[in-house]
Enzyme design. Sequence first.
Site, PDB file in Angstrom:
ATOM      1  N   ARG A  87      -0.155   4.308  -0.041  1.00 48.48           N
ATOM      2  CA  ARG A  87      -0.796   5.774   0.187  1.00 48.48           C
ATOM      3  C   ARG A  87      -0.443   6.189   1.451  1.00 48.48           C
ATOM      4  NH1 ARG A  87      -6.864   3.070   0.177  1.00 48.48           N
ATOM      5  NH2 ARG A  87      -5.609   1.294   0.861  1.00 48.48           N
TER       6      ARG A  87
ATOM      7  N   ASP B  29       0.705  -1.257   0.087  1.00 53.95           N
ATOM      8  CA  ASP B  29      -0.086  -0.049  -0.005  1.00 53.95           C
ATOM      9  C   ASP B  29       0.808   1.333   0.078  1.00 53.95           C
ATOM     10  OD1 ASP B  29      -1.959   2.072   0.521  1.00 53.95           O
ATOM     11  OD2 ASP B  29      -3.192   0.702   1.715  1.00 53.95           O
TER      12      ASP B  29
END
Length: 373
Positions: free
Chosen positions: A294, A292
């Site tokens: 983000r 991930d």
Amino acid sequence: MHQVERALFDIRRGLPVLLRDADEAVLVHPLESVDEAAFERLAESAEMPTPALVLSRHRLARLGHRIDADSARLALPPALWHDTRRLHALAFGLEPEATDAEPLAASRAEQAALALMRRALLIPAALTRRLDGEARTAIEARIAEGALLGVAAEDAERCLESADGMLRRVSEARIPLAEASESRFILFREPDGLREHVAIVIGDSETWQRDVPLRLHSACLTGDLFASLRCDCGEQLRNAVAEIAALGGGVLLYLAQEGRGIGLANKLRAYALQDEGLDTLDADQVLGFGEDERRYGVAVDMLAALGVQRVQLLTNNPVKIAALAEGGIEVAGRQALYGRLTEQNYRYLHAKAHRAGHLLDDVLDGHSGSERA
């Protein structure tokens, strides 16, 4: 950071930049756009040392190399210098490309190169040459003429966090929605201009609950706009708006984080790899990304601009809870938020639950809806 912002645009255009760190200088070219012309630019001086390929630890692991650092370099034999097909296979092919090269420690400038690639939403792989002597003198002359750009490695390293505390509130308007007729859209822009995020303020803030209902929603063009069956994003988005409205209003942050932060181009590449049998996390790692990519500092800044300090978060992702808490936002409660389980999105949701820790037991057991956790 102005030079870094210019460097990002050059990188996205397929141009090389020079990264400097103390006595080191590294000429960097995004591998994604490497072609014969790029090799010519990198080989303009015979004094330059052997080119290298800098890859992330995730991609190197797919090639059979386990390293402790975030990235490493592979010295390229002459047979690979102009073989773009094999270079691309090394960087992001499904089948590992055979190479005898062993990973070498990446310098600070080489590590910063991959930060630039990530920020520019390109494959995290770079073709590099370390410069000294006459080769560096020649490149520095080109930089002085304005033909190339030189950037401090330290500044390039920080580009992934460049937006924290520097978001600009740009514009806003009332936008009635099907699920929430009283809604206002507020647009925020990051300082390098590459990403814009939208806060959707639902209802009257004066009458909101003390624990403001909040959804952090990462943009998903395929799911949100085109109702893709490969994910549940579009249904989660609409369910979140309806649920926030039913709770008396709150905020939905629509964040420019397509594909868990890897961008639309790389998300489509990952989809193609999934069609070959990989799950959503493995596909991203074949491309060189982590599970991930983000970051939620921008969400914290947007909430601060809206005066929101305490929330009830609509999410199945514990990472979002931790990120907000780390940013000083009090998460008073969590509410589950589901879309439908379908034949097409089952593998995707299963991987998120069993490999990334998302709280999806209810929906994977055949339940759906917006039951509270």
